[in-house]
Design an enzyme around this catalytic site. Structure first.
Site, PDB file in Angstrom:
ATOM      1  N   ASP A  67       0.819  -1.215   0.000  1.00 16.26           N
ATOM      2  CA  ASP A  67       0.000   0.000   0.000  1.00 16.26           C
ATOM      3  C   ASP A  67       0.852   1.264   0.000  1.00 16.26           C
ATOM      4  OD1 ASP A  67       0.889  -0.512   2.594  1.00 16.26           O
ATOM      5  OD2 ASP A  67      -1.086  -1.065   3.325  1.00 16.26           O
ATOM      6  N   ASN A 136      -7.916  -2.911  14.115  1.00 14.98           N
ATOM      7  CA  ASN A 136      -9.298  -3.199  13.699  1.00 14.98           C
ATOM      8  C   ASN A 136      -9.365  -4.407  12.757  1.00 14.98           C
ATOM      9  OD1 ASN A 136      -8.232  -2.244  11.332  1.00 14.98           O
ATOM     10  ND2 ASN A 136      -9.621  -0.495  11.122  1.00 14.98           N
ATOM     11  N   HIS A 138      -7.535  -4.839   9.992  1.00 11.09           N
ATOM     12  CA  HIS A 138      -7.234  -4.584   8.570  1.00 11.09           C
ATOM     13  C   HIS A 138      -5.951  -5.303   8.147  1.00 11.09           C
ATOM     14  CE1 HIS A 138      -4.890  -0.542   9.435  1.00 11.09           C
ATOM     15  NE2 HIS A 138      -4.032  -1.538   9.325  1.00 11.09           N
ATOM     16  N   GLU A 143      -9.737  -1.949   5.060  1.00 12.52           N
ATOM     17  CA  GLU A 143     -10.373  -1.698   6.351  1.00 12.52           C
ATOM     18  C   GLU A 143     -11.626  -2.565   6.492  1.00 12.52           C
ATOM     19  OE1 GLU A 143      -8.753  -0.037   8.438  1.00 12.52           O
ATOM     20  OE2 GLU A 143      -7.956   1.856   7.653  1.00 12.52           O
TER      21      GLU A 143
HETATM   22  C1  F6R Z   1       1.204  -1.395   6.057  1.00 14.77           C
HETATM   23  C2  F6R Z   1       0.040  -2.285   6.159  1.00 14.77           C
HETATM   24  C3  F6R Z   1      -0.800  -2.262   7.388  1.00 14.77           C
HETATM   25  C4  F6R Z   1       0.015  -2.554   8.652  1.00 14.77           C
HETATM   26  C5  F6R Z   1      -0.856  -2.518   9.890  1.00 14.77           C
HETATM   27  C6  F6R Z   1      -0.053  -2.756  11.157  1.00 14.77           C
HETATM   28  O1  F6R Z   1       1.864  -1.575   4.828  1.00 14.77           O
HETATM   29  O2  F6R Z   1      -0.220  -3.004   5.240  1.00 14.77           O
HETATM   30  O3  F6R Z   1      -1.827  -3.209   7.266  1.00 14.77           O
HETATM   31  O4  F6R Z   1       0.615  -3.819   8.520  1.00 14.77           O
HETATM   32  O5  F6R Z   1      -1.496  -1.281   9.987  1.00 14.77           O
HETATM   33  O6  F6R Z   1       0.835  -1.687  11.329  1.00 14.77           O
HETATM   34  P1  F6R Z   1       1.944  -1.737  12.473  1.00 14.77           P
HETATM   35  O7  F6R Z   1       2.890  -2.813  12.139  1.00 14.77           O
HETATM   36  O8  F6R Z   1       2.588  -0.378  12.420  1.00 14.77           O
HETATM   37  O9  F6R Z   1       1.227  -1.994  13.760  1.00 14.77           O
END
Ligand code: F6R
Length: 245
Positions: A67, A136, A138, A143
């Site tokens: 992303d 959440n 995701h 989301e």
């Molecule tokens: C980022 C991504 C997100 C993160 C998720 C957890 O490229 O794909 O899904 O993996 O938000 O983020 P952290 O590791 O910062 O808790």
């Protein structure tokens, strides 16, 4: 579904790097789909060490990122382009021609999503997808409510995600939208690895591994995947009914 609980963040990161390294040793030209965020930093550090210590090579592999924020130039300090260069791509012998991050500032974002999806397809699909998980549930920036049949597209970020990620921005405010690889594309990866660390991920991990498979918990789709490993540290596994720690 293989759920492995490791004692702490370091052990989880070691195990994750070892799975990526095994893939590379067995298939040097493998295609990876990989995340940003706090969770994979330890894994990236270990992969850099493996190149330095053992000569593990990344030069024939292809990398796609999951992303990028919409509207962010690739040199913006909070962009995932910069994160990936700083923490991984510029530290290993990855071939820049085989490294792909969605262009958040593309003039035609819809066309960029189609181009990105096509590039993954043309690379032969993804061999190993490494994921983090949002509080959440995701995955990528899919989301809650993201359709299971979605492909790479522009999405609106949940307010809770924007709040968590606001600290990365000088103005303490994250963009409202992003480009993310979609749920179906993630599900079609031949092997999936989800990393979670910390008690603030425990509810999402429980819902993903022990709850109902529902679009309200995007990561729950992984429990249906034929080759998925959840690598958790103890805190992320706190709420699970059964663990093998
Ligand atoms: C980022 C991504 C997100 C993160 C998720 C957890 O490229 O794909 O899904 O993996 O938000 O983020 P952290 O590791 O910062 O808790």
């Amino acid at each position: 579904m293989d759920v492995r609980v490791l004692p702490d963040y370091e052990a989880m990161s070691d195990a994750a790097a070892e799975i990526v390294a095994q893939k590379l040793r067995a298939q040097p030209d493998a295609v990876f789909l990989i995340p940003t965020g706090t969770t994979p930093l330890g894994m990236y550090r270990r992969l850099v060490e493996l190149q330095e210590r053992e000569g593990l090579s990344f030069s024939n592999a292809t990398f796609f990122n999951l992303d990028e924020y919409l509207g962010l130039a690739s040199d913006h300090p909070a962009s995932y382009h910069v994160y990936m260069k700083t923490n991984f791509y510029d530290l290993v012998n990855a071939d820049p021609a085989k490294v792909h991050v969605p262009e958040g500032a593309a003039p035609d974002p819809e066309a960029e999503c189609q181009r990105y999806e096509a590039a993954m397809r043309e690379a032969g699909g993804v061999d190993l997808c490494v994921l983090g998980i949002g509080r959440n549930g995701h995955i990528g920036f899919n989301e809650p409510g993201a359709p299971f049949d979605s492909r790479t597209r522009v999405v609106r970020l949940a307010e809770s995600t924007r709040l968590v990620n606001a600290a990365d921005f000088e103005e303490k405010c994250a963009p409202e939208r992003a480009i993310t690889v979609g749920m179906q594309t993630i599900f079609e990866c031949r092997q999936a690895l989800l990393l979670a660390s910390g008690s603030n991920k425990a509810r999402a991990v429980k819902a993903a591994t022990e709850g109902t498979v529902t679009e309200e918990v995007p990561a729950s789709i992984l429990s249906q995947h034929p080759d998925v490993t959840f690598l958790l540290d103890r805190d992320a596994a706190l709420l699970l009914d059964e663990t093998d720690v």
